[in-house]
Design a protein around this motif. Structure first.
Motif, PDB file in Angstrom:
ATOM      1  N   GLU A 145      30.882 -77.123 114.103  1.00  0.00           N
ATOM      2  CA  GLU A 145      29.889 -75.556 113.816  1.00  0.00           C
ATOM      3  C   GLU A 145      29.483 -75.929 112.565  1.00  0.00           C
ATOM      4  OE1 GLU A 145      30.665 -70.756 113.973  1.00  0.00           O
ATOM      5  OE2 GLU A 145      32.209 -72.269 114.595  1.00  0.00           O
ATOM      6  N   ALA A 146      29.978 -76.467 111.610  1.00  0.00           N
ATOM      7  CA  ALA A 146      29.517 -76.420 110.055  1.00  0.00           C
ATOM      8  C   ALA A 146      28.003 -77.496 110.343  1.00  0.00           C
ATOM      9  CB  ALA A 146      30.484 -77.160 109.351  1.00  0.00           C
ATOM     10  N   ALA A 147      28.320 -78.779 110.868  1.00  0.00           N
ATOM     11  CA  ALA A 147      27.086 -79.568 111.155  1.00  0.00           C
ATOM     12  C   ALA A 147      26.008 -78.697 111.707  1.00  0.00           C
ATOM     13  CB  ALA A 147      27.555 -80.773 111.868  1.00  0.00           C
ATOM     14  N   TRP A 148      26.446 -77.885 112.788  1.00  0.00           N
ATOM     15  CA  TRP A 148      25.208 -77.086 113.713  1.00  0.00           C
ATOM     16  C   TRP A 148      24.526 -76.205 112.941  1.00  0.00           C
ATOM     17  CZ3 TRP A 148      26.492 -72.592 116.961  1.00  0.00           C
ATOM     18  CH2 TRP A 148      25.614 -72.385 117.825  1.00  0.00           C
ATOM     19  N   ALA A 149      25.327 -75.432 111.831  1.00  0.00           N
ATOM     20  CA  ALA A 149      24.978 -74.606 111.208  1.00  0.00           C
ATOM     21  C   ALA A 149      23.909 -75.145 110.079  1.00  0.00           C
ATOM     22  CB  ALA A 149      26.205 -73.556 110.504  1.00  0.00           C
ATOM     23  N   GLY A 220      26.947 -69.667 121.944  1.00  0.00           N
ATOM     24  CA  GLY A 220      28.207 -69.709 122.520  1.00  0.00           C
ATOM     25  C   GLY A 220      28.354 -71.022 123.208  1.00  0.00           C
ATOM     26  N   ALA A 221      27.310 -71.482 124.181  1.00  0.00           N
ATOM     27  CA  ALA A 221      27.372 -72.404 124.854  1.00  0.00           C
ATOM     28  C   ALA A 221      27.384 -73.911 124.079  1.00  0.00           C
ATOM     29  CB  ALA A 221      26.206 -72.637 126.010  1.00  0.00           C
ATOM     30  N   THR A 222      26.183 -73.726 123.213  1.00  0.00           N
ATOM     31  CA  THR A 222      25.895 -74.654 122.115  1.00  0.00           C
ATOM     32  C   THR A 222      27.387 -75.083 121.057  1.00  0.00           C
ATOM     33  OG1 THR A 222      23.786 -74.137 122.098  1.00  0.00           O
ATOM     34  CG2 THR A 222      24.388 -75.629 120.262  1.00  0.00           C
ATOM     35  N   ARG A 223      27.918 -73.900 120.726  1.00  0.00           N
ATOM     36  CA  ARG A 223      29.085 -74.190 119.974  1.00  0.00           C
ATOM     37  C   ARG A 223      30.175 -74.884 120.704  1.00  0.00           C
ATOM     38  NH1 ARG A 223      29.934 -69.024 118.347  1.00  0.00           N
ATOM     39  NH2 ARG A 223      29.144 -69.084 116.194  1.00  0.00           N
ATOM     40  N   HIS A 224      30.448 -74.340 121.901  1.00  0.00           N
ATOM     41  CA  HIS A 224      31.476 -75.140 122.800  1.00  0.00           C
ATOM     42  C   HIS A 224      31.140 -76.447 123.002  1.00  0.00           C
ATOM     43  CE1 HIS A 224      34.387 -75.339 125.915  1.00  0.00           C
ATOM     44  NE2 HIS A 224      33.594 -75.773 126.714  1.00  0.00           N
ATOM     45  N   LEU A 225      30.056 -76.831 123.425  1.00  0.00           N
ATOM     46  CA  LEU A 225      29.546 -78.500 123.508  1.00  0.00           C
ATOM     47  C   LEU A 225      29.780 -79.232 122.403  1.00  0.00           C
ATOM     48  CD1 LEU A 225      28.345 -80.426 125.452  1.00  0.00           C
ATOM     49  CD2 LEU A 225      25.975 -79.676 124.837  1.00  0.00           C
ATOM     50  N   ASN A 226      29.271 -78.605 121.165  1.00  0.00           N
ATOM     51  CA  ASN A 226      29.663 -79.458 119.929  1.00  0.00           C
ATOM     52  C   ASN A 226      30.888 -79.650 119.718  1.00  0.00           C
ATOM     53  OD1 ASN A 226      26.839 -79.284 119.077  1.00  0.00           O
ATOM     54  ND2 ASN A 226      26.849 -77.541 117.875  1.00  0.00           N
ATOM     55  N   ALA A 227      32.060 -78.775 119.897  1.00  0.00           N
ATOM     56  CA  ALA A 227      33.352 -78.943 119.626  1.00  0.00           C
ATOM     57  C   ALA A 227      34.000 -80.020 120.520  1.00  0.00           C
ATOM     58  CB  ALA A 227      34.142 -77.453 119.901  1.00  0.00           C
ATOM     59  N   VAL A 228      33.361 -79.829 121.886  1.00  0.00           N
ATOM     60  CA  VAL A 228      33.811 -80.589 123.054  1.00  0.00           C
ATOM     61  C   VAL A 228      33.433 -82.290 122.662  1.00  0.00           C
ATOM     62  CG1 VAL A 228      33.645 -81.515 125.403  1.00  0.00           C
ATOM     63  CG2 VAL A 228      34.015 -78.969 124.852  1.00  0.00           C
ATOM     64  N   THR A 253      30.446 -82.945 130.411  1.00  0.00           N
ATOM     65  CA  THR A 253      29.219 -82.670 131.777  1.00  0.00           C
ATOM     66  C   THR A 253      29.235 -81.265 131.689  1.00  0.00           C
ATOM     67  OG1 THR A 253      29.565 -84.766 132.570  1.00  0.00           O
ATOM     68  CG2 THR A 253      28.534 -83.422 133.773  1.00  0.00           C
ATOM     69  N   THR A 254      30.476 -80.472 132.032  1.00  0.00           N
ATOM     70  CA  THR A 254      30.491 -79.256 132.512  1.00  0.00           C
ATOM     71  C   THR A 254      29.988 -78.312 131.240  1.00  0.00           C
ATOM     72  OG1 THR A 254      32.430 -79.571 133.850  1.00  0.00           O
ATOM     73  CG2 THR A 254      32.099 -77.293 133.100  1.00  0.00           C
ATOM     74  N   ALA A 255      30.520 -78.672 130.006  1.00  0.00           N
ATOM     75  CA  ALA A 255      29.814 -77.903 128.814  1.00  0.00           C
ATOM     76  C   ALA A 255      28.397 -78.203 128.644  1.00  0.00           C
ATOM     77  CB  ALA A 255      30.518 -78.663 127.815  1.00  0.00           C
ATOM     78  N   ALA A 256      27.908 -79.328 129.014  1.00  0.00           N
ATOM     79  CA  ALA A 256      26.484 -79.679 129.061  1.00  0.00           C
ATOM     80  C   ALA A 256      25.684 -78.799 129.933  1.00  0.00           C
ATOM     81  CB  ALA A 256      25.936 -80.844 129.192  1.00  0.00           C
TER      82      ALA A 256
END
Length: 591
Positions: A145-149, A220-228, A253-256
């Protein structure tokens, strides 16, 4: 029965009260929305000067564009009447106005981009202050999340302001200029333009009606994919050993796919709102074109209206799109605002994570003073946990080695982070003390060596100099000697100038640890915190690292978390963590 009815009534009243609180203070409430909008608007402050200049140039571009189309209409009238002087002057004015319009548009874009860079830089500076140990604040934000922000969300906010802020200055003037010029040459055409424009505010509302929900889902979907993805890369070795890489791949794949669906939903809404805007604008242009055409053919005649000529009719048709251009841009900015608001909310959650009144770190103790550590009734509990992770009450004398032992997950690394000031204790206090100073931990005032050593794609010298960027060659040589790296440097093809990392020379895990020790030595700190510095090393490498640590930390206070018997045996005092409590063991003697 009466009791049951009373209970039901009480529950209903509680539910209504909870709903009322959510409506006034929840994430989607009007109050929260106003707060988000105010914070997003405040983010534009670093680039406001550039945005203002860009807006002025955009307004100038509109004026020059109206002049350009007026010159073209005048030129067409001259061609029809075969007036050579009028043709020449019209062509000259058209060429000059075209050049000025292009120049003003380019300059406005460059200034808006400069303002966007200022906004993004300011947001990244604030994020850095929140994510890195600085000014007494800490953050539990995950690295994904830090890198994404840092990379994406800051740009989302900056790009929105680069688009919307100049429009706030230029759009009103641009939208008034076209009806004013149209009214000056033929007021019925201006009346038609104003009436058809009245349809646009409804469409602009439709443009953002569902945008917020879609932006939140995408966030929310982007945050989840980044973490996965980040967790998958971190645990790739374990996943392979367990044969779970395939299952983890399906999770990614599901997160993407979830992110793809959320993104397509946002795009569909943007396409729909843009299509409605185009329909309204096309309808307005068609009405004006029909009126102008019928008037020129003599089928329509408005009482008390000036006669419509080729010049006035052509001018009205040419400047109509100029009138709608700011509205189209505002509609796009309105949709992007929802995305920027969502991004700003995520950034604000990070940068405002520190409670008000957090003290700034005290001055770092003098380098010549031994540093002791006092743990007075220290407790730490992670957010959401129902019990304390660690409880500690101890005095660590200056200039001594203290080993922290205990099972994996017992809280050794957590205790080290409390001593370093990377986390604040839930209760009690941590103090550094010297002969002249007793103070809270000063962030950056200690040396840290962990089990994961990061080597940059740079030379050995540059990797060591990370501990002190202004270090001289003499300082670096002393650090190399203290860390026992002389033999390693001699073996490398270019000595300290040998490049490490991707495409460079490789070193063993033990040699990498000694490079980390050299970095720490170069800092000159008198308090060293070591987190499993000999983990995953063979016996020979472990002895070499322990010897290097002993040389480098002479006269310093050392606190080391370890499972290693040889490393614990090298300590003056051993403390063990059992069931979250710190107990004194004494010392460990090697057999």
């Amino acid at each position: 029965m009466t009791t049951n009815n009373a209970n039901k009534a009480n529950k209903a009243n509680e539910r209504k009260a909870r709903d009322a609180r959510n409506e006034t203070s929840g994430p989607g409430s009007a109050a929260q929305r106003l707060d988000d909008d105010a914070w997003l608007t405040a983010c534009a402050a670093p680039g406001r000067r550039w945005f203002g200049l860009a807006g002025t140039l955009q307004a100038l571009e509109t004026m020059v564009t109206i002049t350009r189309w007026g010159a073209l209409a005048w030129l067409a009238q001259g061609v029809l009447e075969r007036a050579v002087t009028q043709e020449t002057r019209g062509l000259a004015v058209f060429a000059v106005a075209s050049a000025l319009a292009v120049g003003a548009g380019w300059a406005a874009g460059a200034l808006a981009e400069r303002g966007a860079r200022a906004v993004a830089t300011d947001l990244r500076r604030r994020l850095t202050g929140a994510l890195l140990p600085a000014a007494g604040r800490t953050s539990e934000t995950g690295p994904a999340e830090a890198a994404w922000a840092m990379v994406d969300l800051a740009d989302d906010v900056a790009d929105h302001h680069a688009q919307a802020a100049p429009l706030r200055r230029s759009a009103p003037l641009s939208m008034l200029a076209v009806p004013a010029v149209t009214a000056a040459v033929h007021w019925p055409a201006a009346l038609v333009l104003v009436l058809t424009t009245a349809l646009l505010p409804l469409n602009m509302r439709l443009a953002g009606l569902f945008a917020q929900h879609g932006a939140d889902r995408q966030l929310g979907a982007t945050r989840h994919l980044n973490a996965v993805v980040l967790d998958s890369f971190r645990g790739m070795r374990t996943l392979r050993e367990l044969g779970a890489a395939g299952r983890r791949g399906r999770t990614v794949t599901t997160a993407a796919e979830r992110l793809n669906k959320a993104t397509m939903s946002v795009l569909r809404r943007a396409f729909l709102s843009g299509m409605i805007m185009d329909v309204v604008i096309t309808f307005s242009l068609a009405v004006n074109a029909t009126y102008v055409g019928l008037s020129l053919l003599g089928y329509v005649r408005v009482p008390h209206a000036p006669q419509l000529t080729l010049f006035s009719g052509l001018l009205v048709l040419l400047i109509c799109p100029v009138h709608f251009a700011p509205m189209r841009a505002r509609a796009a900015a309105f949709h992007e605002r929802e995305r920027a608001t969502t991004a700003a909310r995520a950034i604000r959650d990070i940068v405002t994570d520190t409670p008000a009144g957090t003290p700034r770190p005290a001055a770092r103790p003098g380098l010549s003073e031994p540093v002791g550590v006092s743990l007075a009734a220290v407790r730490f509990r992670y957010g959401g946990a129902d019990h304390d992770t660690i409880r500690a009450d101890a005095e660590l004398d200056p200039g001594t080695w203290t080993a922290l032992t205990g099972p994996s997950g017992s809280g050794k690394s957590t205790l080290l982070s409390l001593i370093a000031g990377l986390r604040r204790p839930t209760g009690g206090e941590v103090r550094w003390q010297t002969l002249s100073v007793r103070q809270p931990p000063a962030l950056g005032g200690c040396a840290w060596v962990g089990q994961q050593t990061v080597l940059l794609d740079a030379t050995v010298r540059d990797n060591i100099r990370l501990g002190r960027p202004d270090a001289t060659e003499r300082h670096i040589r002393r650090a190399v000697d203290a860390a026992g790296l002389d033999a390693v440097i001699e073996r490398l093809p270019e000595g300290l100038n040998t490049r490490l990392g991707e495409g460079g020379w490789g070193v063993s895990t033990g040699e990498a640890r000694r490079i980390a020790i050299a970095r720490a030595f170069l800092r000159g700190a008198r308090l060293w915190l070591l987190d499993e510095p000999t983990a995953h090393l063979d016996a020979d490498s472990e002895r070499a690292v322990v010897a290097a640590l002993r040389r480098a930390t002479e006269g310093c206070t050392v606190v080391v978390a370890t499972h290693s018997f040889p490393l614990a045996a090298a300590a003056d005092t051993v403390l063990v963590i059992e069931d979250g409590r710190l107990h004194a063991v004494g010392s460990v003697n090697a057999p």
